[in-house]
Motif scaffolding. Structure first.
Motif, short mmCIF file in Angstrom:
data_model
loop_
_atom_site.label_atom_id
_atom_site.label_comp_id
_atom_site.label_asym_id
_atom_site.label_seq_id
_atom_site.Cartn_x
_atom_site.Cartn_y
_atom_site.Cartn_z
N CYS A 39 0.90 -0.92 -0.05
CA CYS A 39 -0.14 0.08 0.10
C CYS A 39 1.38 1.57 -0.11
N ILE A 40 0.34 2.50 -1.11
CA ILE A 40 0.95 3.36 -1.14
C ILE A 40 0.22 4.36 -0.07
N SER A 41 -0.23 4.61 0.89
CA SER A 41 -1.02 5.21 1.51
C SER A 41 -0.58 6.99 1.64
N ALA A 42 -1.44 8.20 1.72
CA ALA A 42 -1.39 9.51 1.97
C ALA A 42 0.00 9.79 3.03
N HIS A 43 -0.66 9.31 3.85
CA HIS A 43 -0.24 9.49 5.89
C HIS A 43 1.06 8.70 5.60
N TRP A 44 1.69 8.15 5.37
CA TRP A 44 3.55 8.30 5.42
C TRP A 44 3.98 9.37 4.19
N TYR A 45 3.94 10.39 3.88
CA TYR A 45 4.71 11.38 3.26
C TYR A 45 6.08 11.49 4.44
N ILE A 46 7.25 11.53 3.92
CA ILE A 46 7.91 12.12 4.66
C ILE A 46 9.24 11.93 3.83
N LYS A 47 10.38 12.73 4.43
CA LYS A 47 11.47 12.78 3.24
C LYS A 47 12.23 11.13 2.98
N GLY A 48 12.47 10.98 2.47
CA GLY A 48 12.66 9.77 1.58
C GLY A 48 12.17 8.74 1.07
N THR A 49 12.67 7.52 0.83
CA THR A 49 11.57 6.77 0.76
C THR A 49 11.86 5.24 1.20
N LYS A 50 11.14 4.35 1.92
CA LYS A 50 11.20 3.50 2.76
C LYS A 50 10.16 2.90 2.47
N VAL A 51 10.22 1.59 2.93
CA VAL A 51 9.14 0.15 2.98
C VAL A 51 9.62 -0.25 4.56
N THR A 52 7.82 -0.61 5.14
CA THR A 52 8.43 -1.18 6.02
C THR A 52 8.62 -2.22 5.97
N ALA A 53 9.49 -2.94 7.21
CA ALA A 53 9.82 -4.49 6.98
C ALA A 53 10.22 -5.12 8.52
N MET A 54 8.94 -4.49 9.06
CA MET A 54 9.11 -5.59 10.28
C MET A 54 8.37 -6.63 10.18
N PRO A 55 7.92 -7.53 11.06
CA PRO A 55 7.66 -8.49 10.56
C PRO A 55 5.65 -8.78 10.99
N SER A 56 5.88 -7.81 12.31
CA SER A 56 4.41 -7.27 12.77
C SER A 56 3.92 -5.94 13.16
N PRO A 57 3.80 -4.99 12.05
CA PRO A 57 3.51 -3.81 11.90
C PRO A 57 2.07 -3.07 12.63
N LYS A 58 3.06 -2.50 13.85
CA LYS A 58 1.28 -1.51 14.49
C LYS A 58 0.13 -0.51 13.77
N THR A 59 -0.82 -0.57 14.01
CA THR A 59 -1.95 -0.28 13.96
C THR A 59 -1.50 1.23 14.52
#
Length: 257
Positions: A39-59
């Motif tokens: 998912c590409i969400s409007a609400h992760w609008y930051i400096k840099g391109t990152k991808v979540t890499a954790m096994p259990s992402p928090k809500t």
């Protein structure tokens, strides 16, 4: 897999029934269950391109002033570190960082939960780098094409017309209520989408004054470009939830298949 752009709108759509939620549920029955979701969400609008890499992402409850019930929602979908590594490997020309802090923001979980309420499909997020132009995001989107053939559902989440400063909060539940400039922008942008004039969408800053007013900040618009960039020649765009609300927001969503 098909491609989805979802107009997420008011966070309350996560916990109440509406015509928009009904359409999300209907679309979910029309597509094959994915192996994973990016998912590409409007609400992760930051400096840099990152991808979540954790096994259990928090809500993440990244909003304020809403009922307690909304803050209590959890969407405990697993992550997919292997998919995150693949996203990085697909993009040698784009410096993508692994992220272990973010999780799933409401641009992701508030809509995905209506498609897959059991939270049994791994989900990762790709950030939107605000330091780069729209052309960067369109090109980065194209690089993700191989994932579609591996059972990955790629989702963009935002709102095509999105001017929060001018929202009429007293009329948020009135369907097809848009200011004249919002209606003009809505029609102009939809026409470009349907007619596949994507180069004009990438160059949105040179479109009409109504479009400039509809996209004062591109955080909610750029997820659309990721999805459109992945359309293949034999595929069509189908709009749904194509309504204005609150005067200055569109809930327009689309599926490409």
């Amino acid at each position: 897999m098909p491609l989805l752009f979802l107009g997420h709108g008011n966070p309350m759509n996560a916990i109440r029934e509406s015509i928009f939620v009904d359409e999300f549920k209907k679309i979910s029955q029309q597509i094959e269950k994915p192996k994973s979701i990016l998912c590409i969400s409007a609400h992760w609008y930051i400096k840099g391109t990152k991808v979540t890499a954790m096994p259990s992402p928090k809500t993440i409850h990244d909003f304020g002033g809403f009922p307690l019930e909304l803050y209590q929602v959890q969407y405990p979908a697993p992550g997919n570190p292997e998919l995150a590594e693949q996203v990085i490997s697909l993009n040698p020309e784009f410096p993508i960082e692994r992220d272990y802090e973010w999780g799933l923001d409401h641009g992701t979980w508030s809509v995905i939960k209506h498609f897959y309420p059991q939270a049994d499909i791994p989900v990762i997020q790709l950030s939107i780098d605000y330091t780069n132009p729209a052309s960067y995001h369109f090109k980065l989107g194209k690089s993700l094409l191989a994932l579609r053939n591996q059972g990955v559902l790629i989702v963009g989440s935002g709102n095509i017309v999105h001017n929060l400063r001018e929202v009429d909060y007293d009329n948020m539940d009135e369907i097809d209520y848009g200011y004249p400039w919002a209606t003009e922008a809505h029609n102009e942008l939809n026409d470009l989408i349907i007619n596949k004039k994507y180069e004009k969408l990438v160059d949105y800053k040179n479109l009409s004054q109504a479009v400039q007013r509809a996209i004062p900040i591109p955080d909610h618009f750029l997820p659309l470009l990721y999805i459109l960039s992945l359309q293949q020649d034999n595929e069509k765009v189908t709009l749904f939830n194509d309504h204005l609300v609150g005067g200055s927001l569109s809930m327009t969503s689309l599926i490409i298949s």
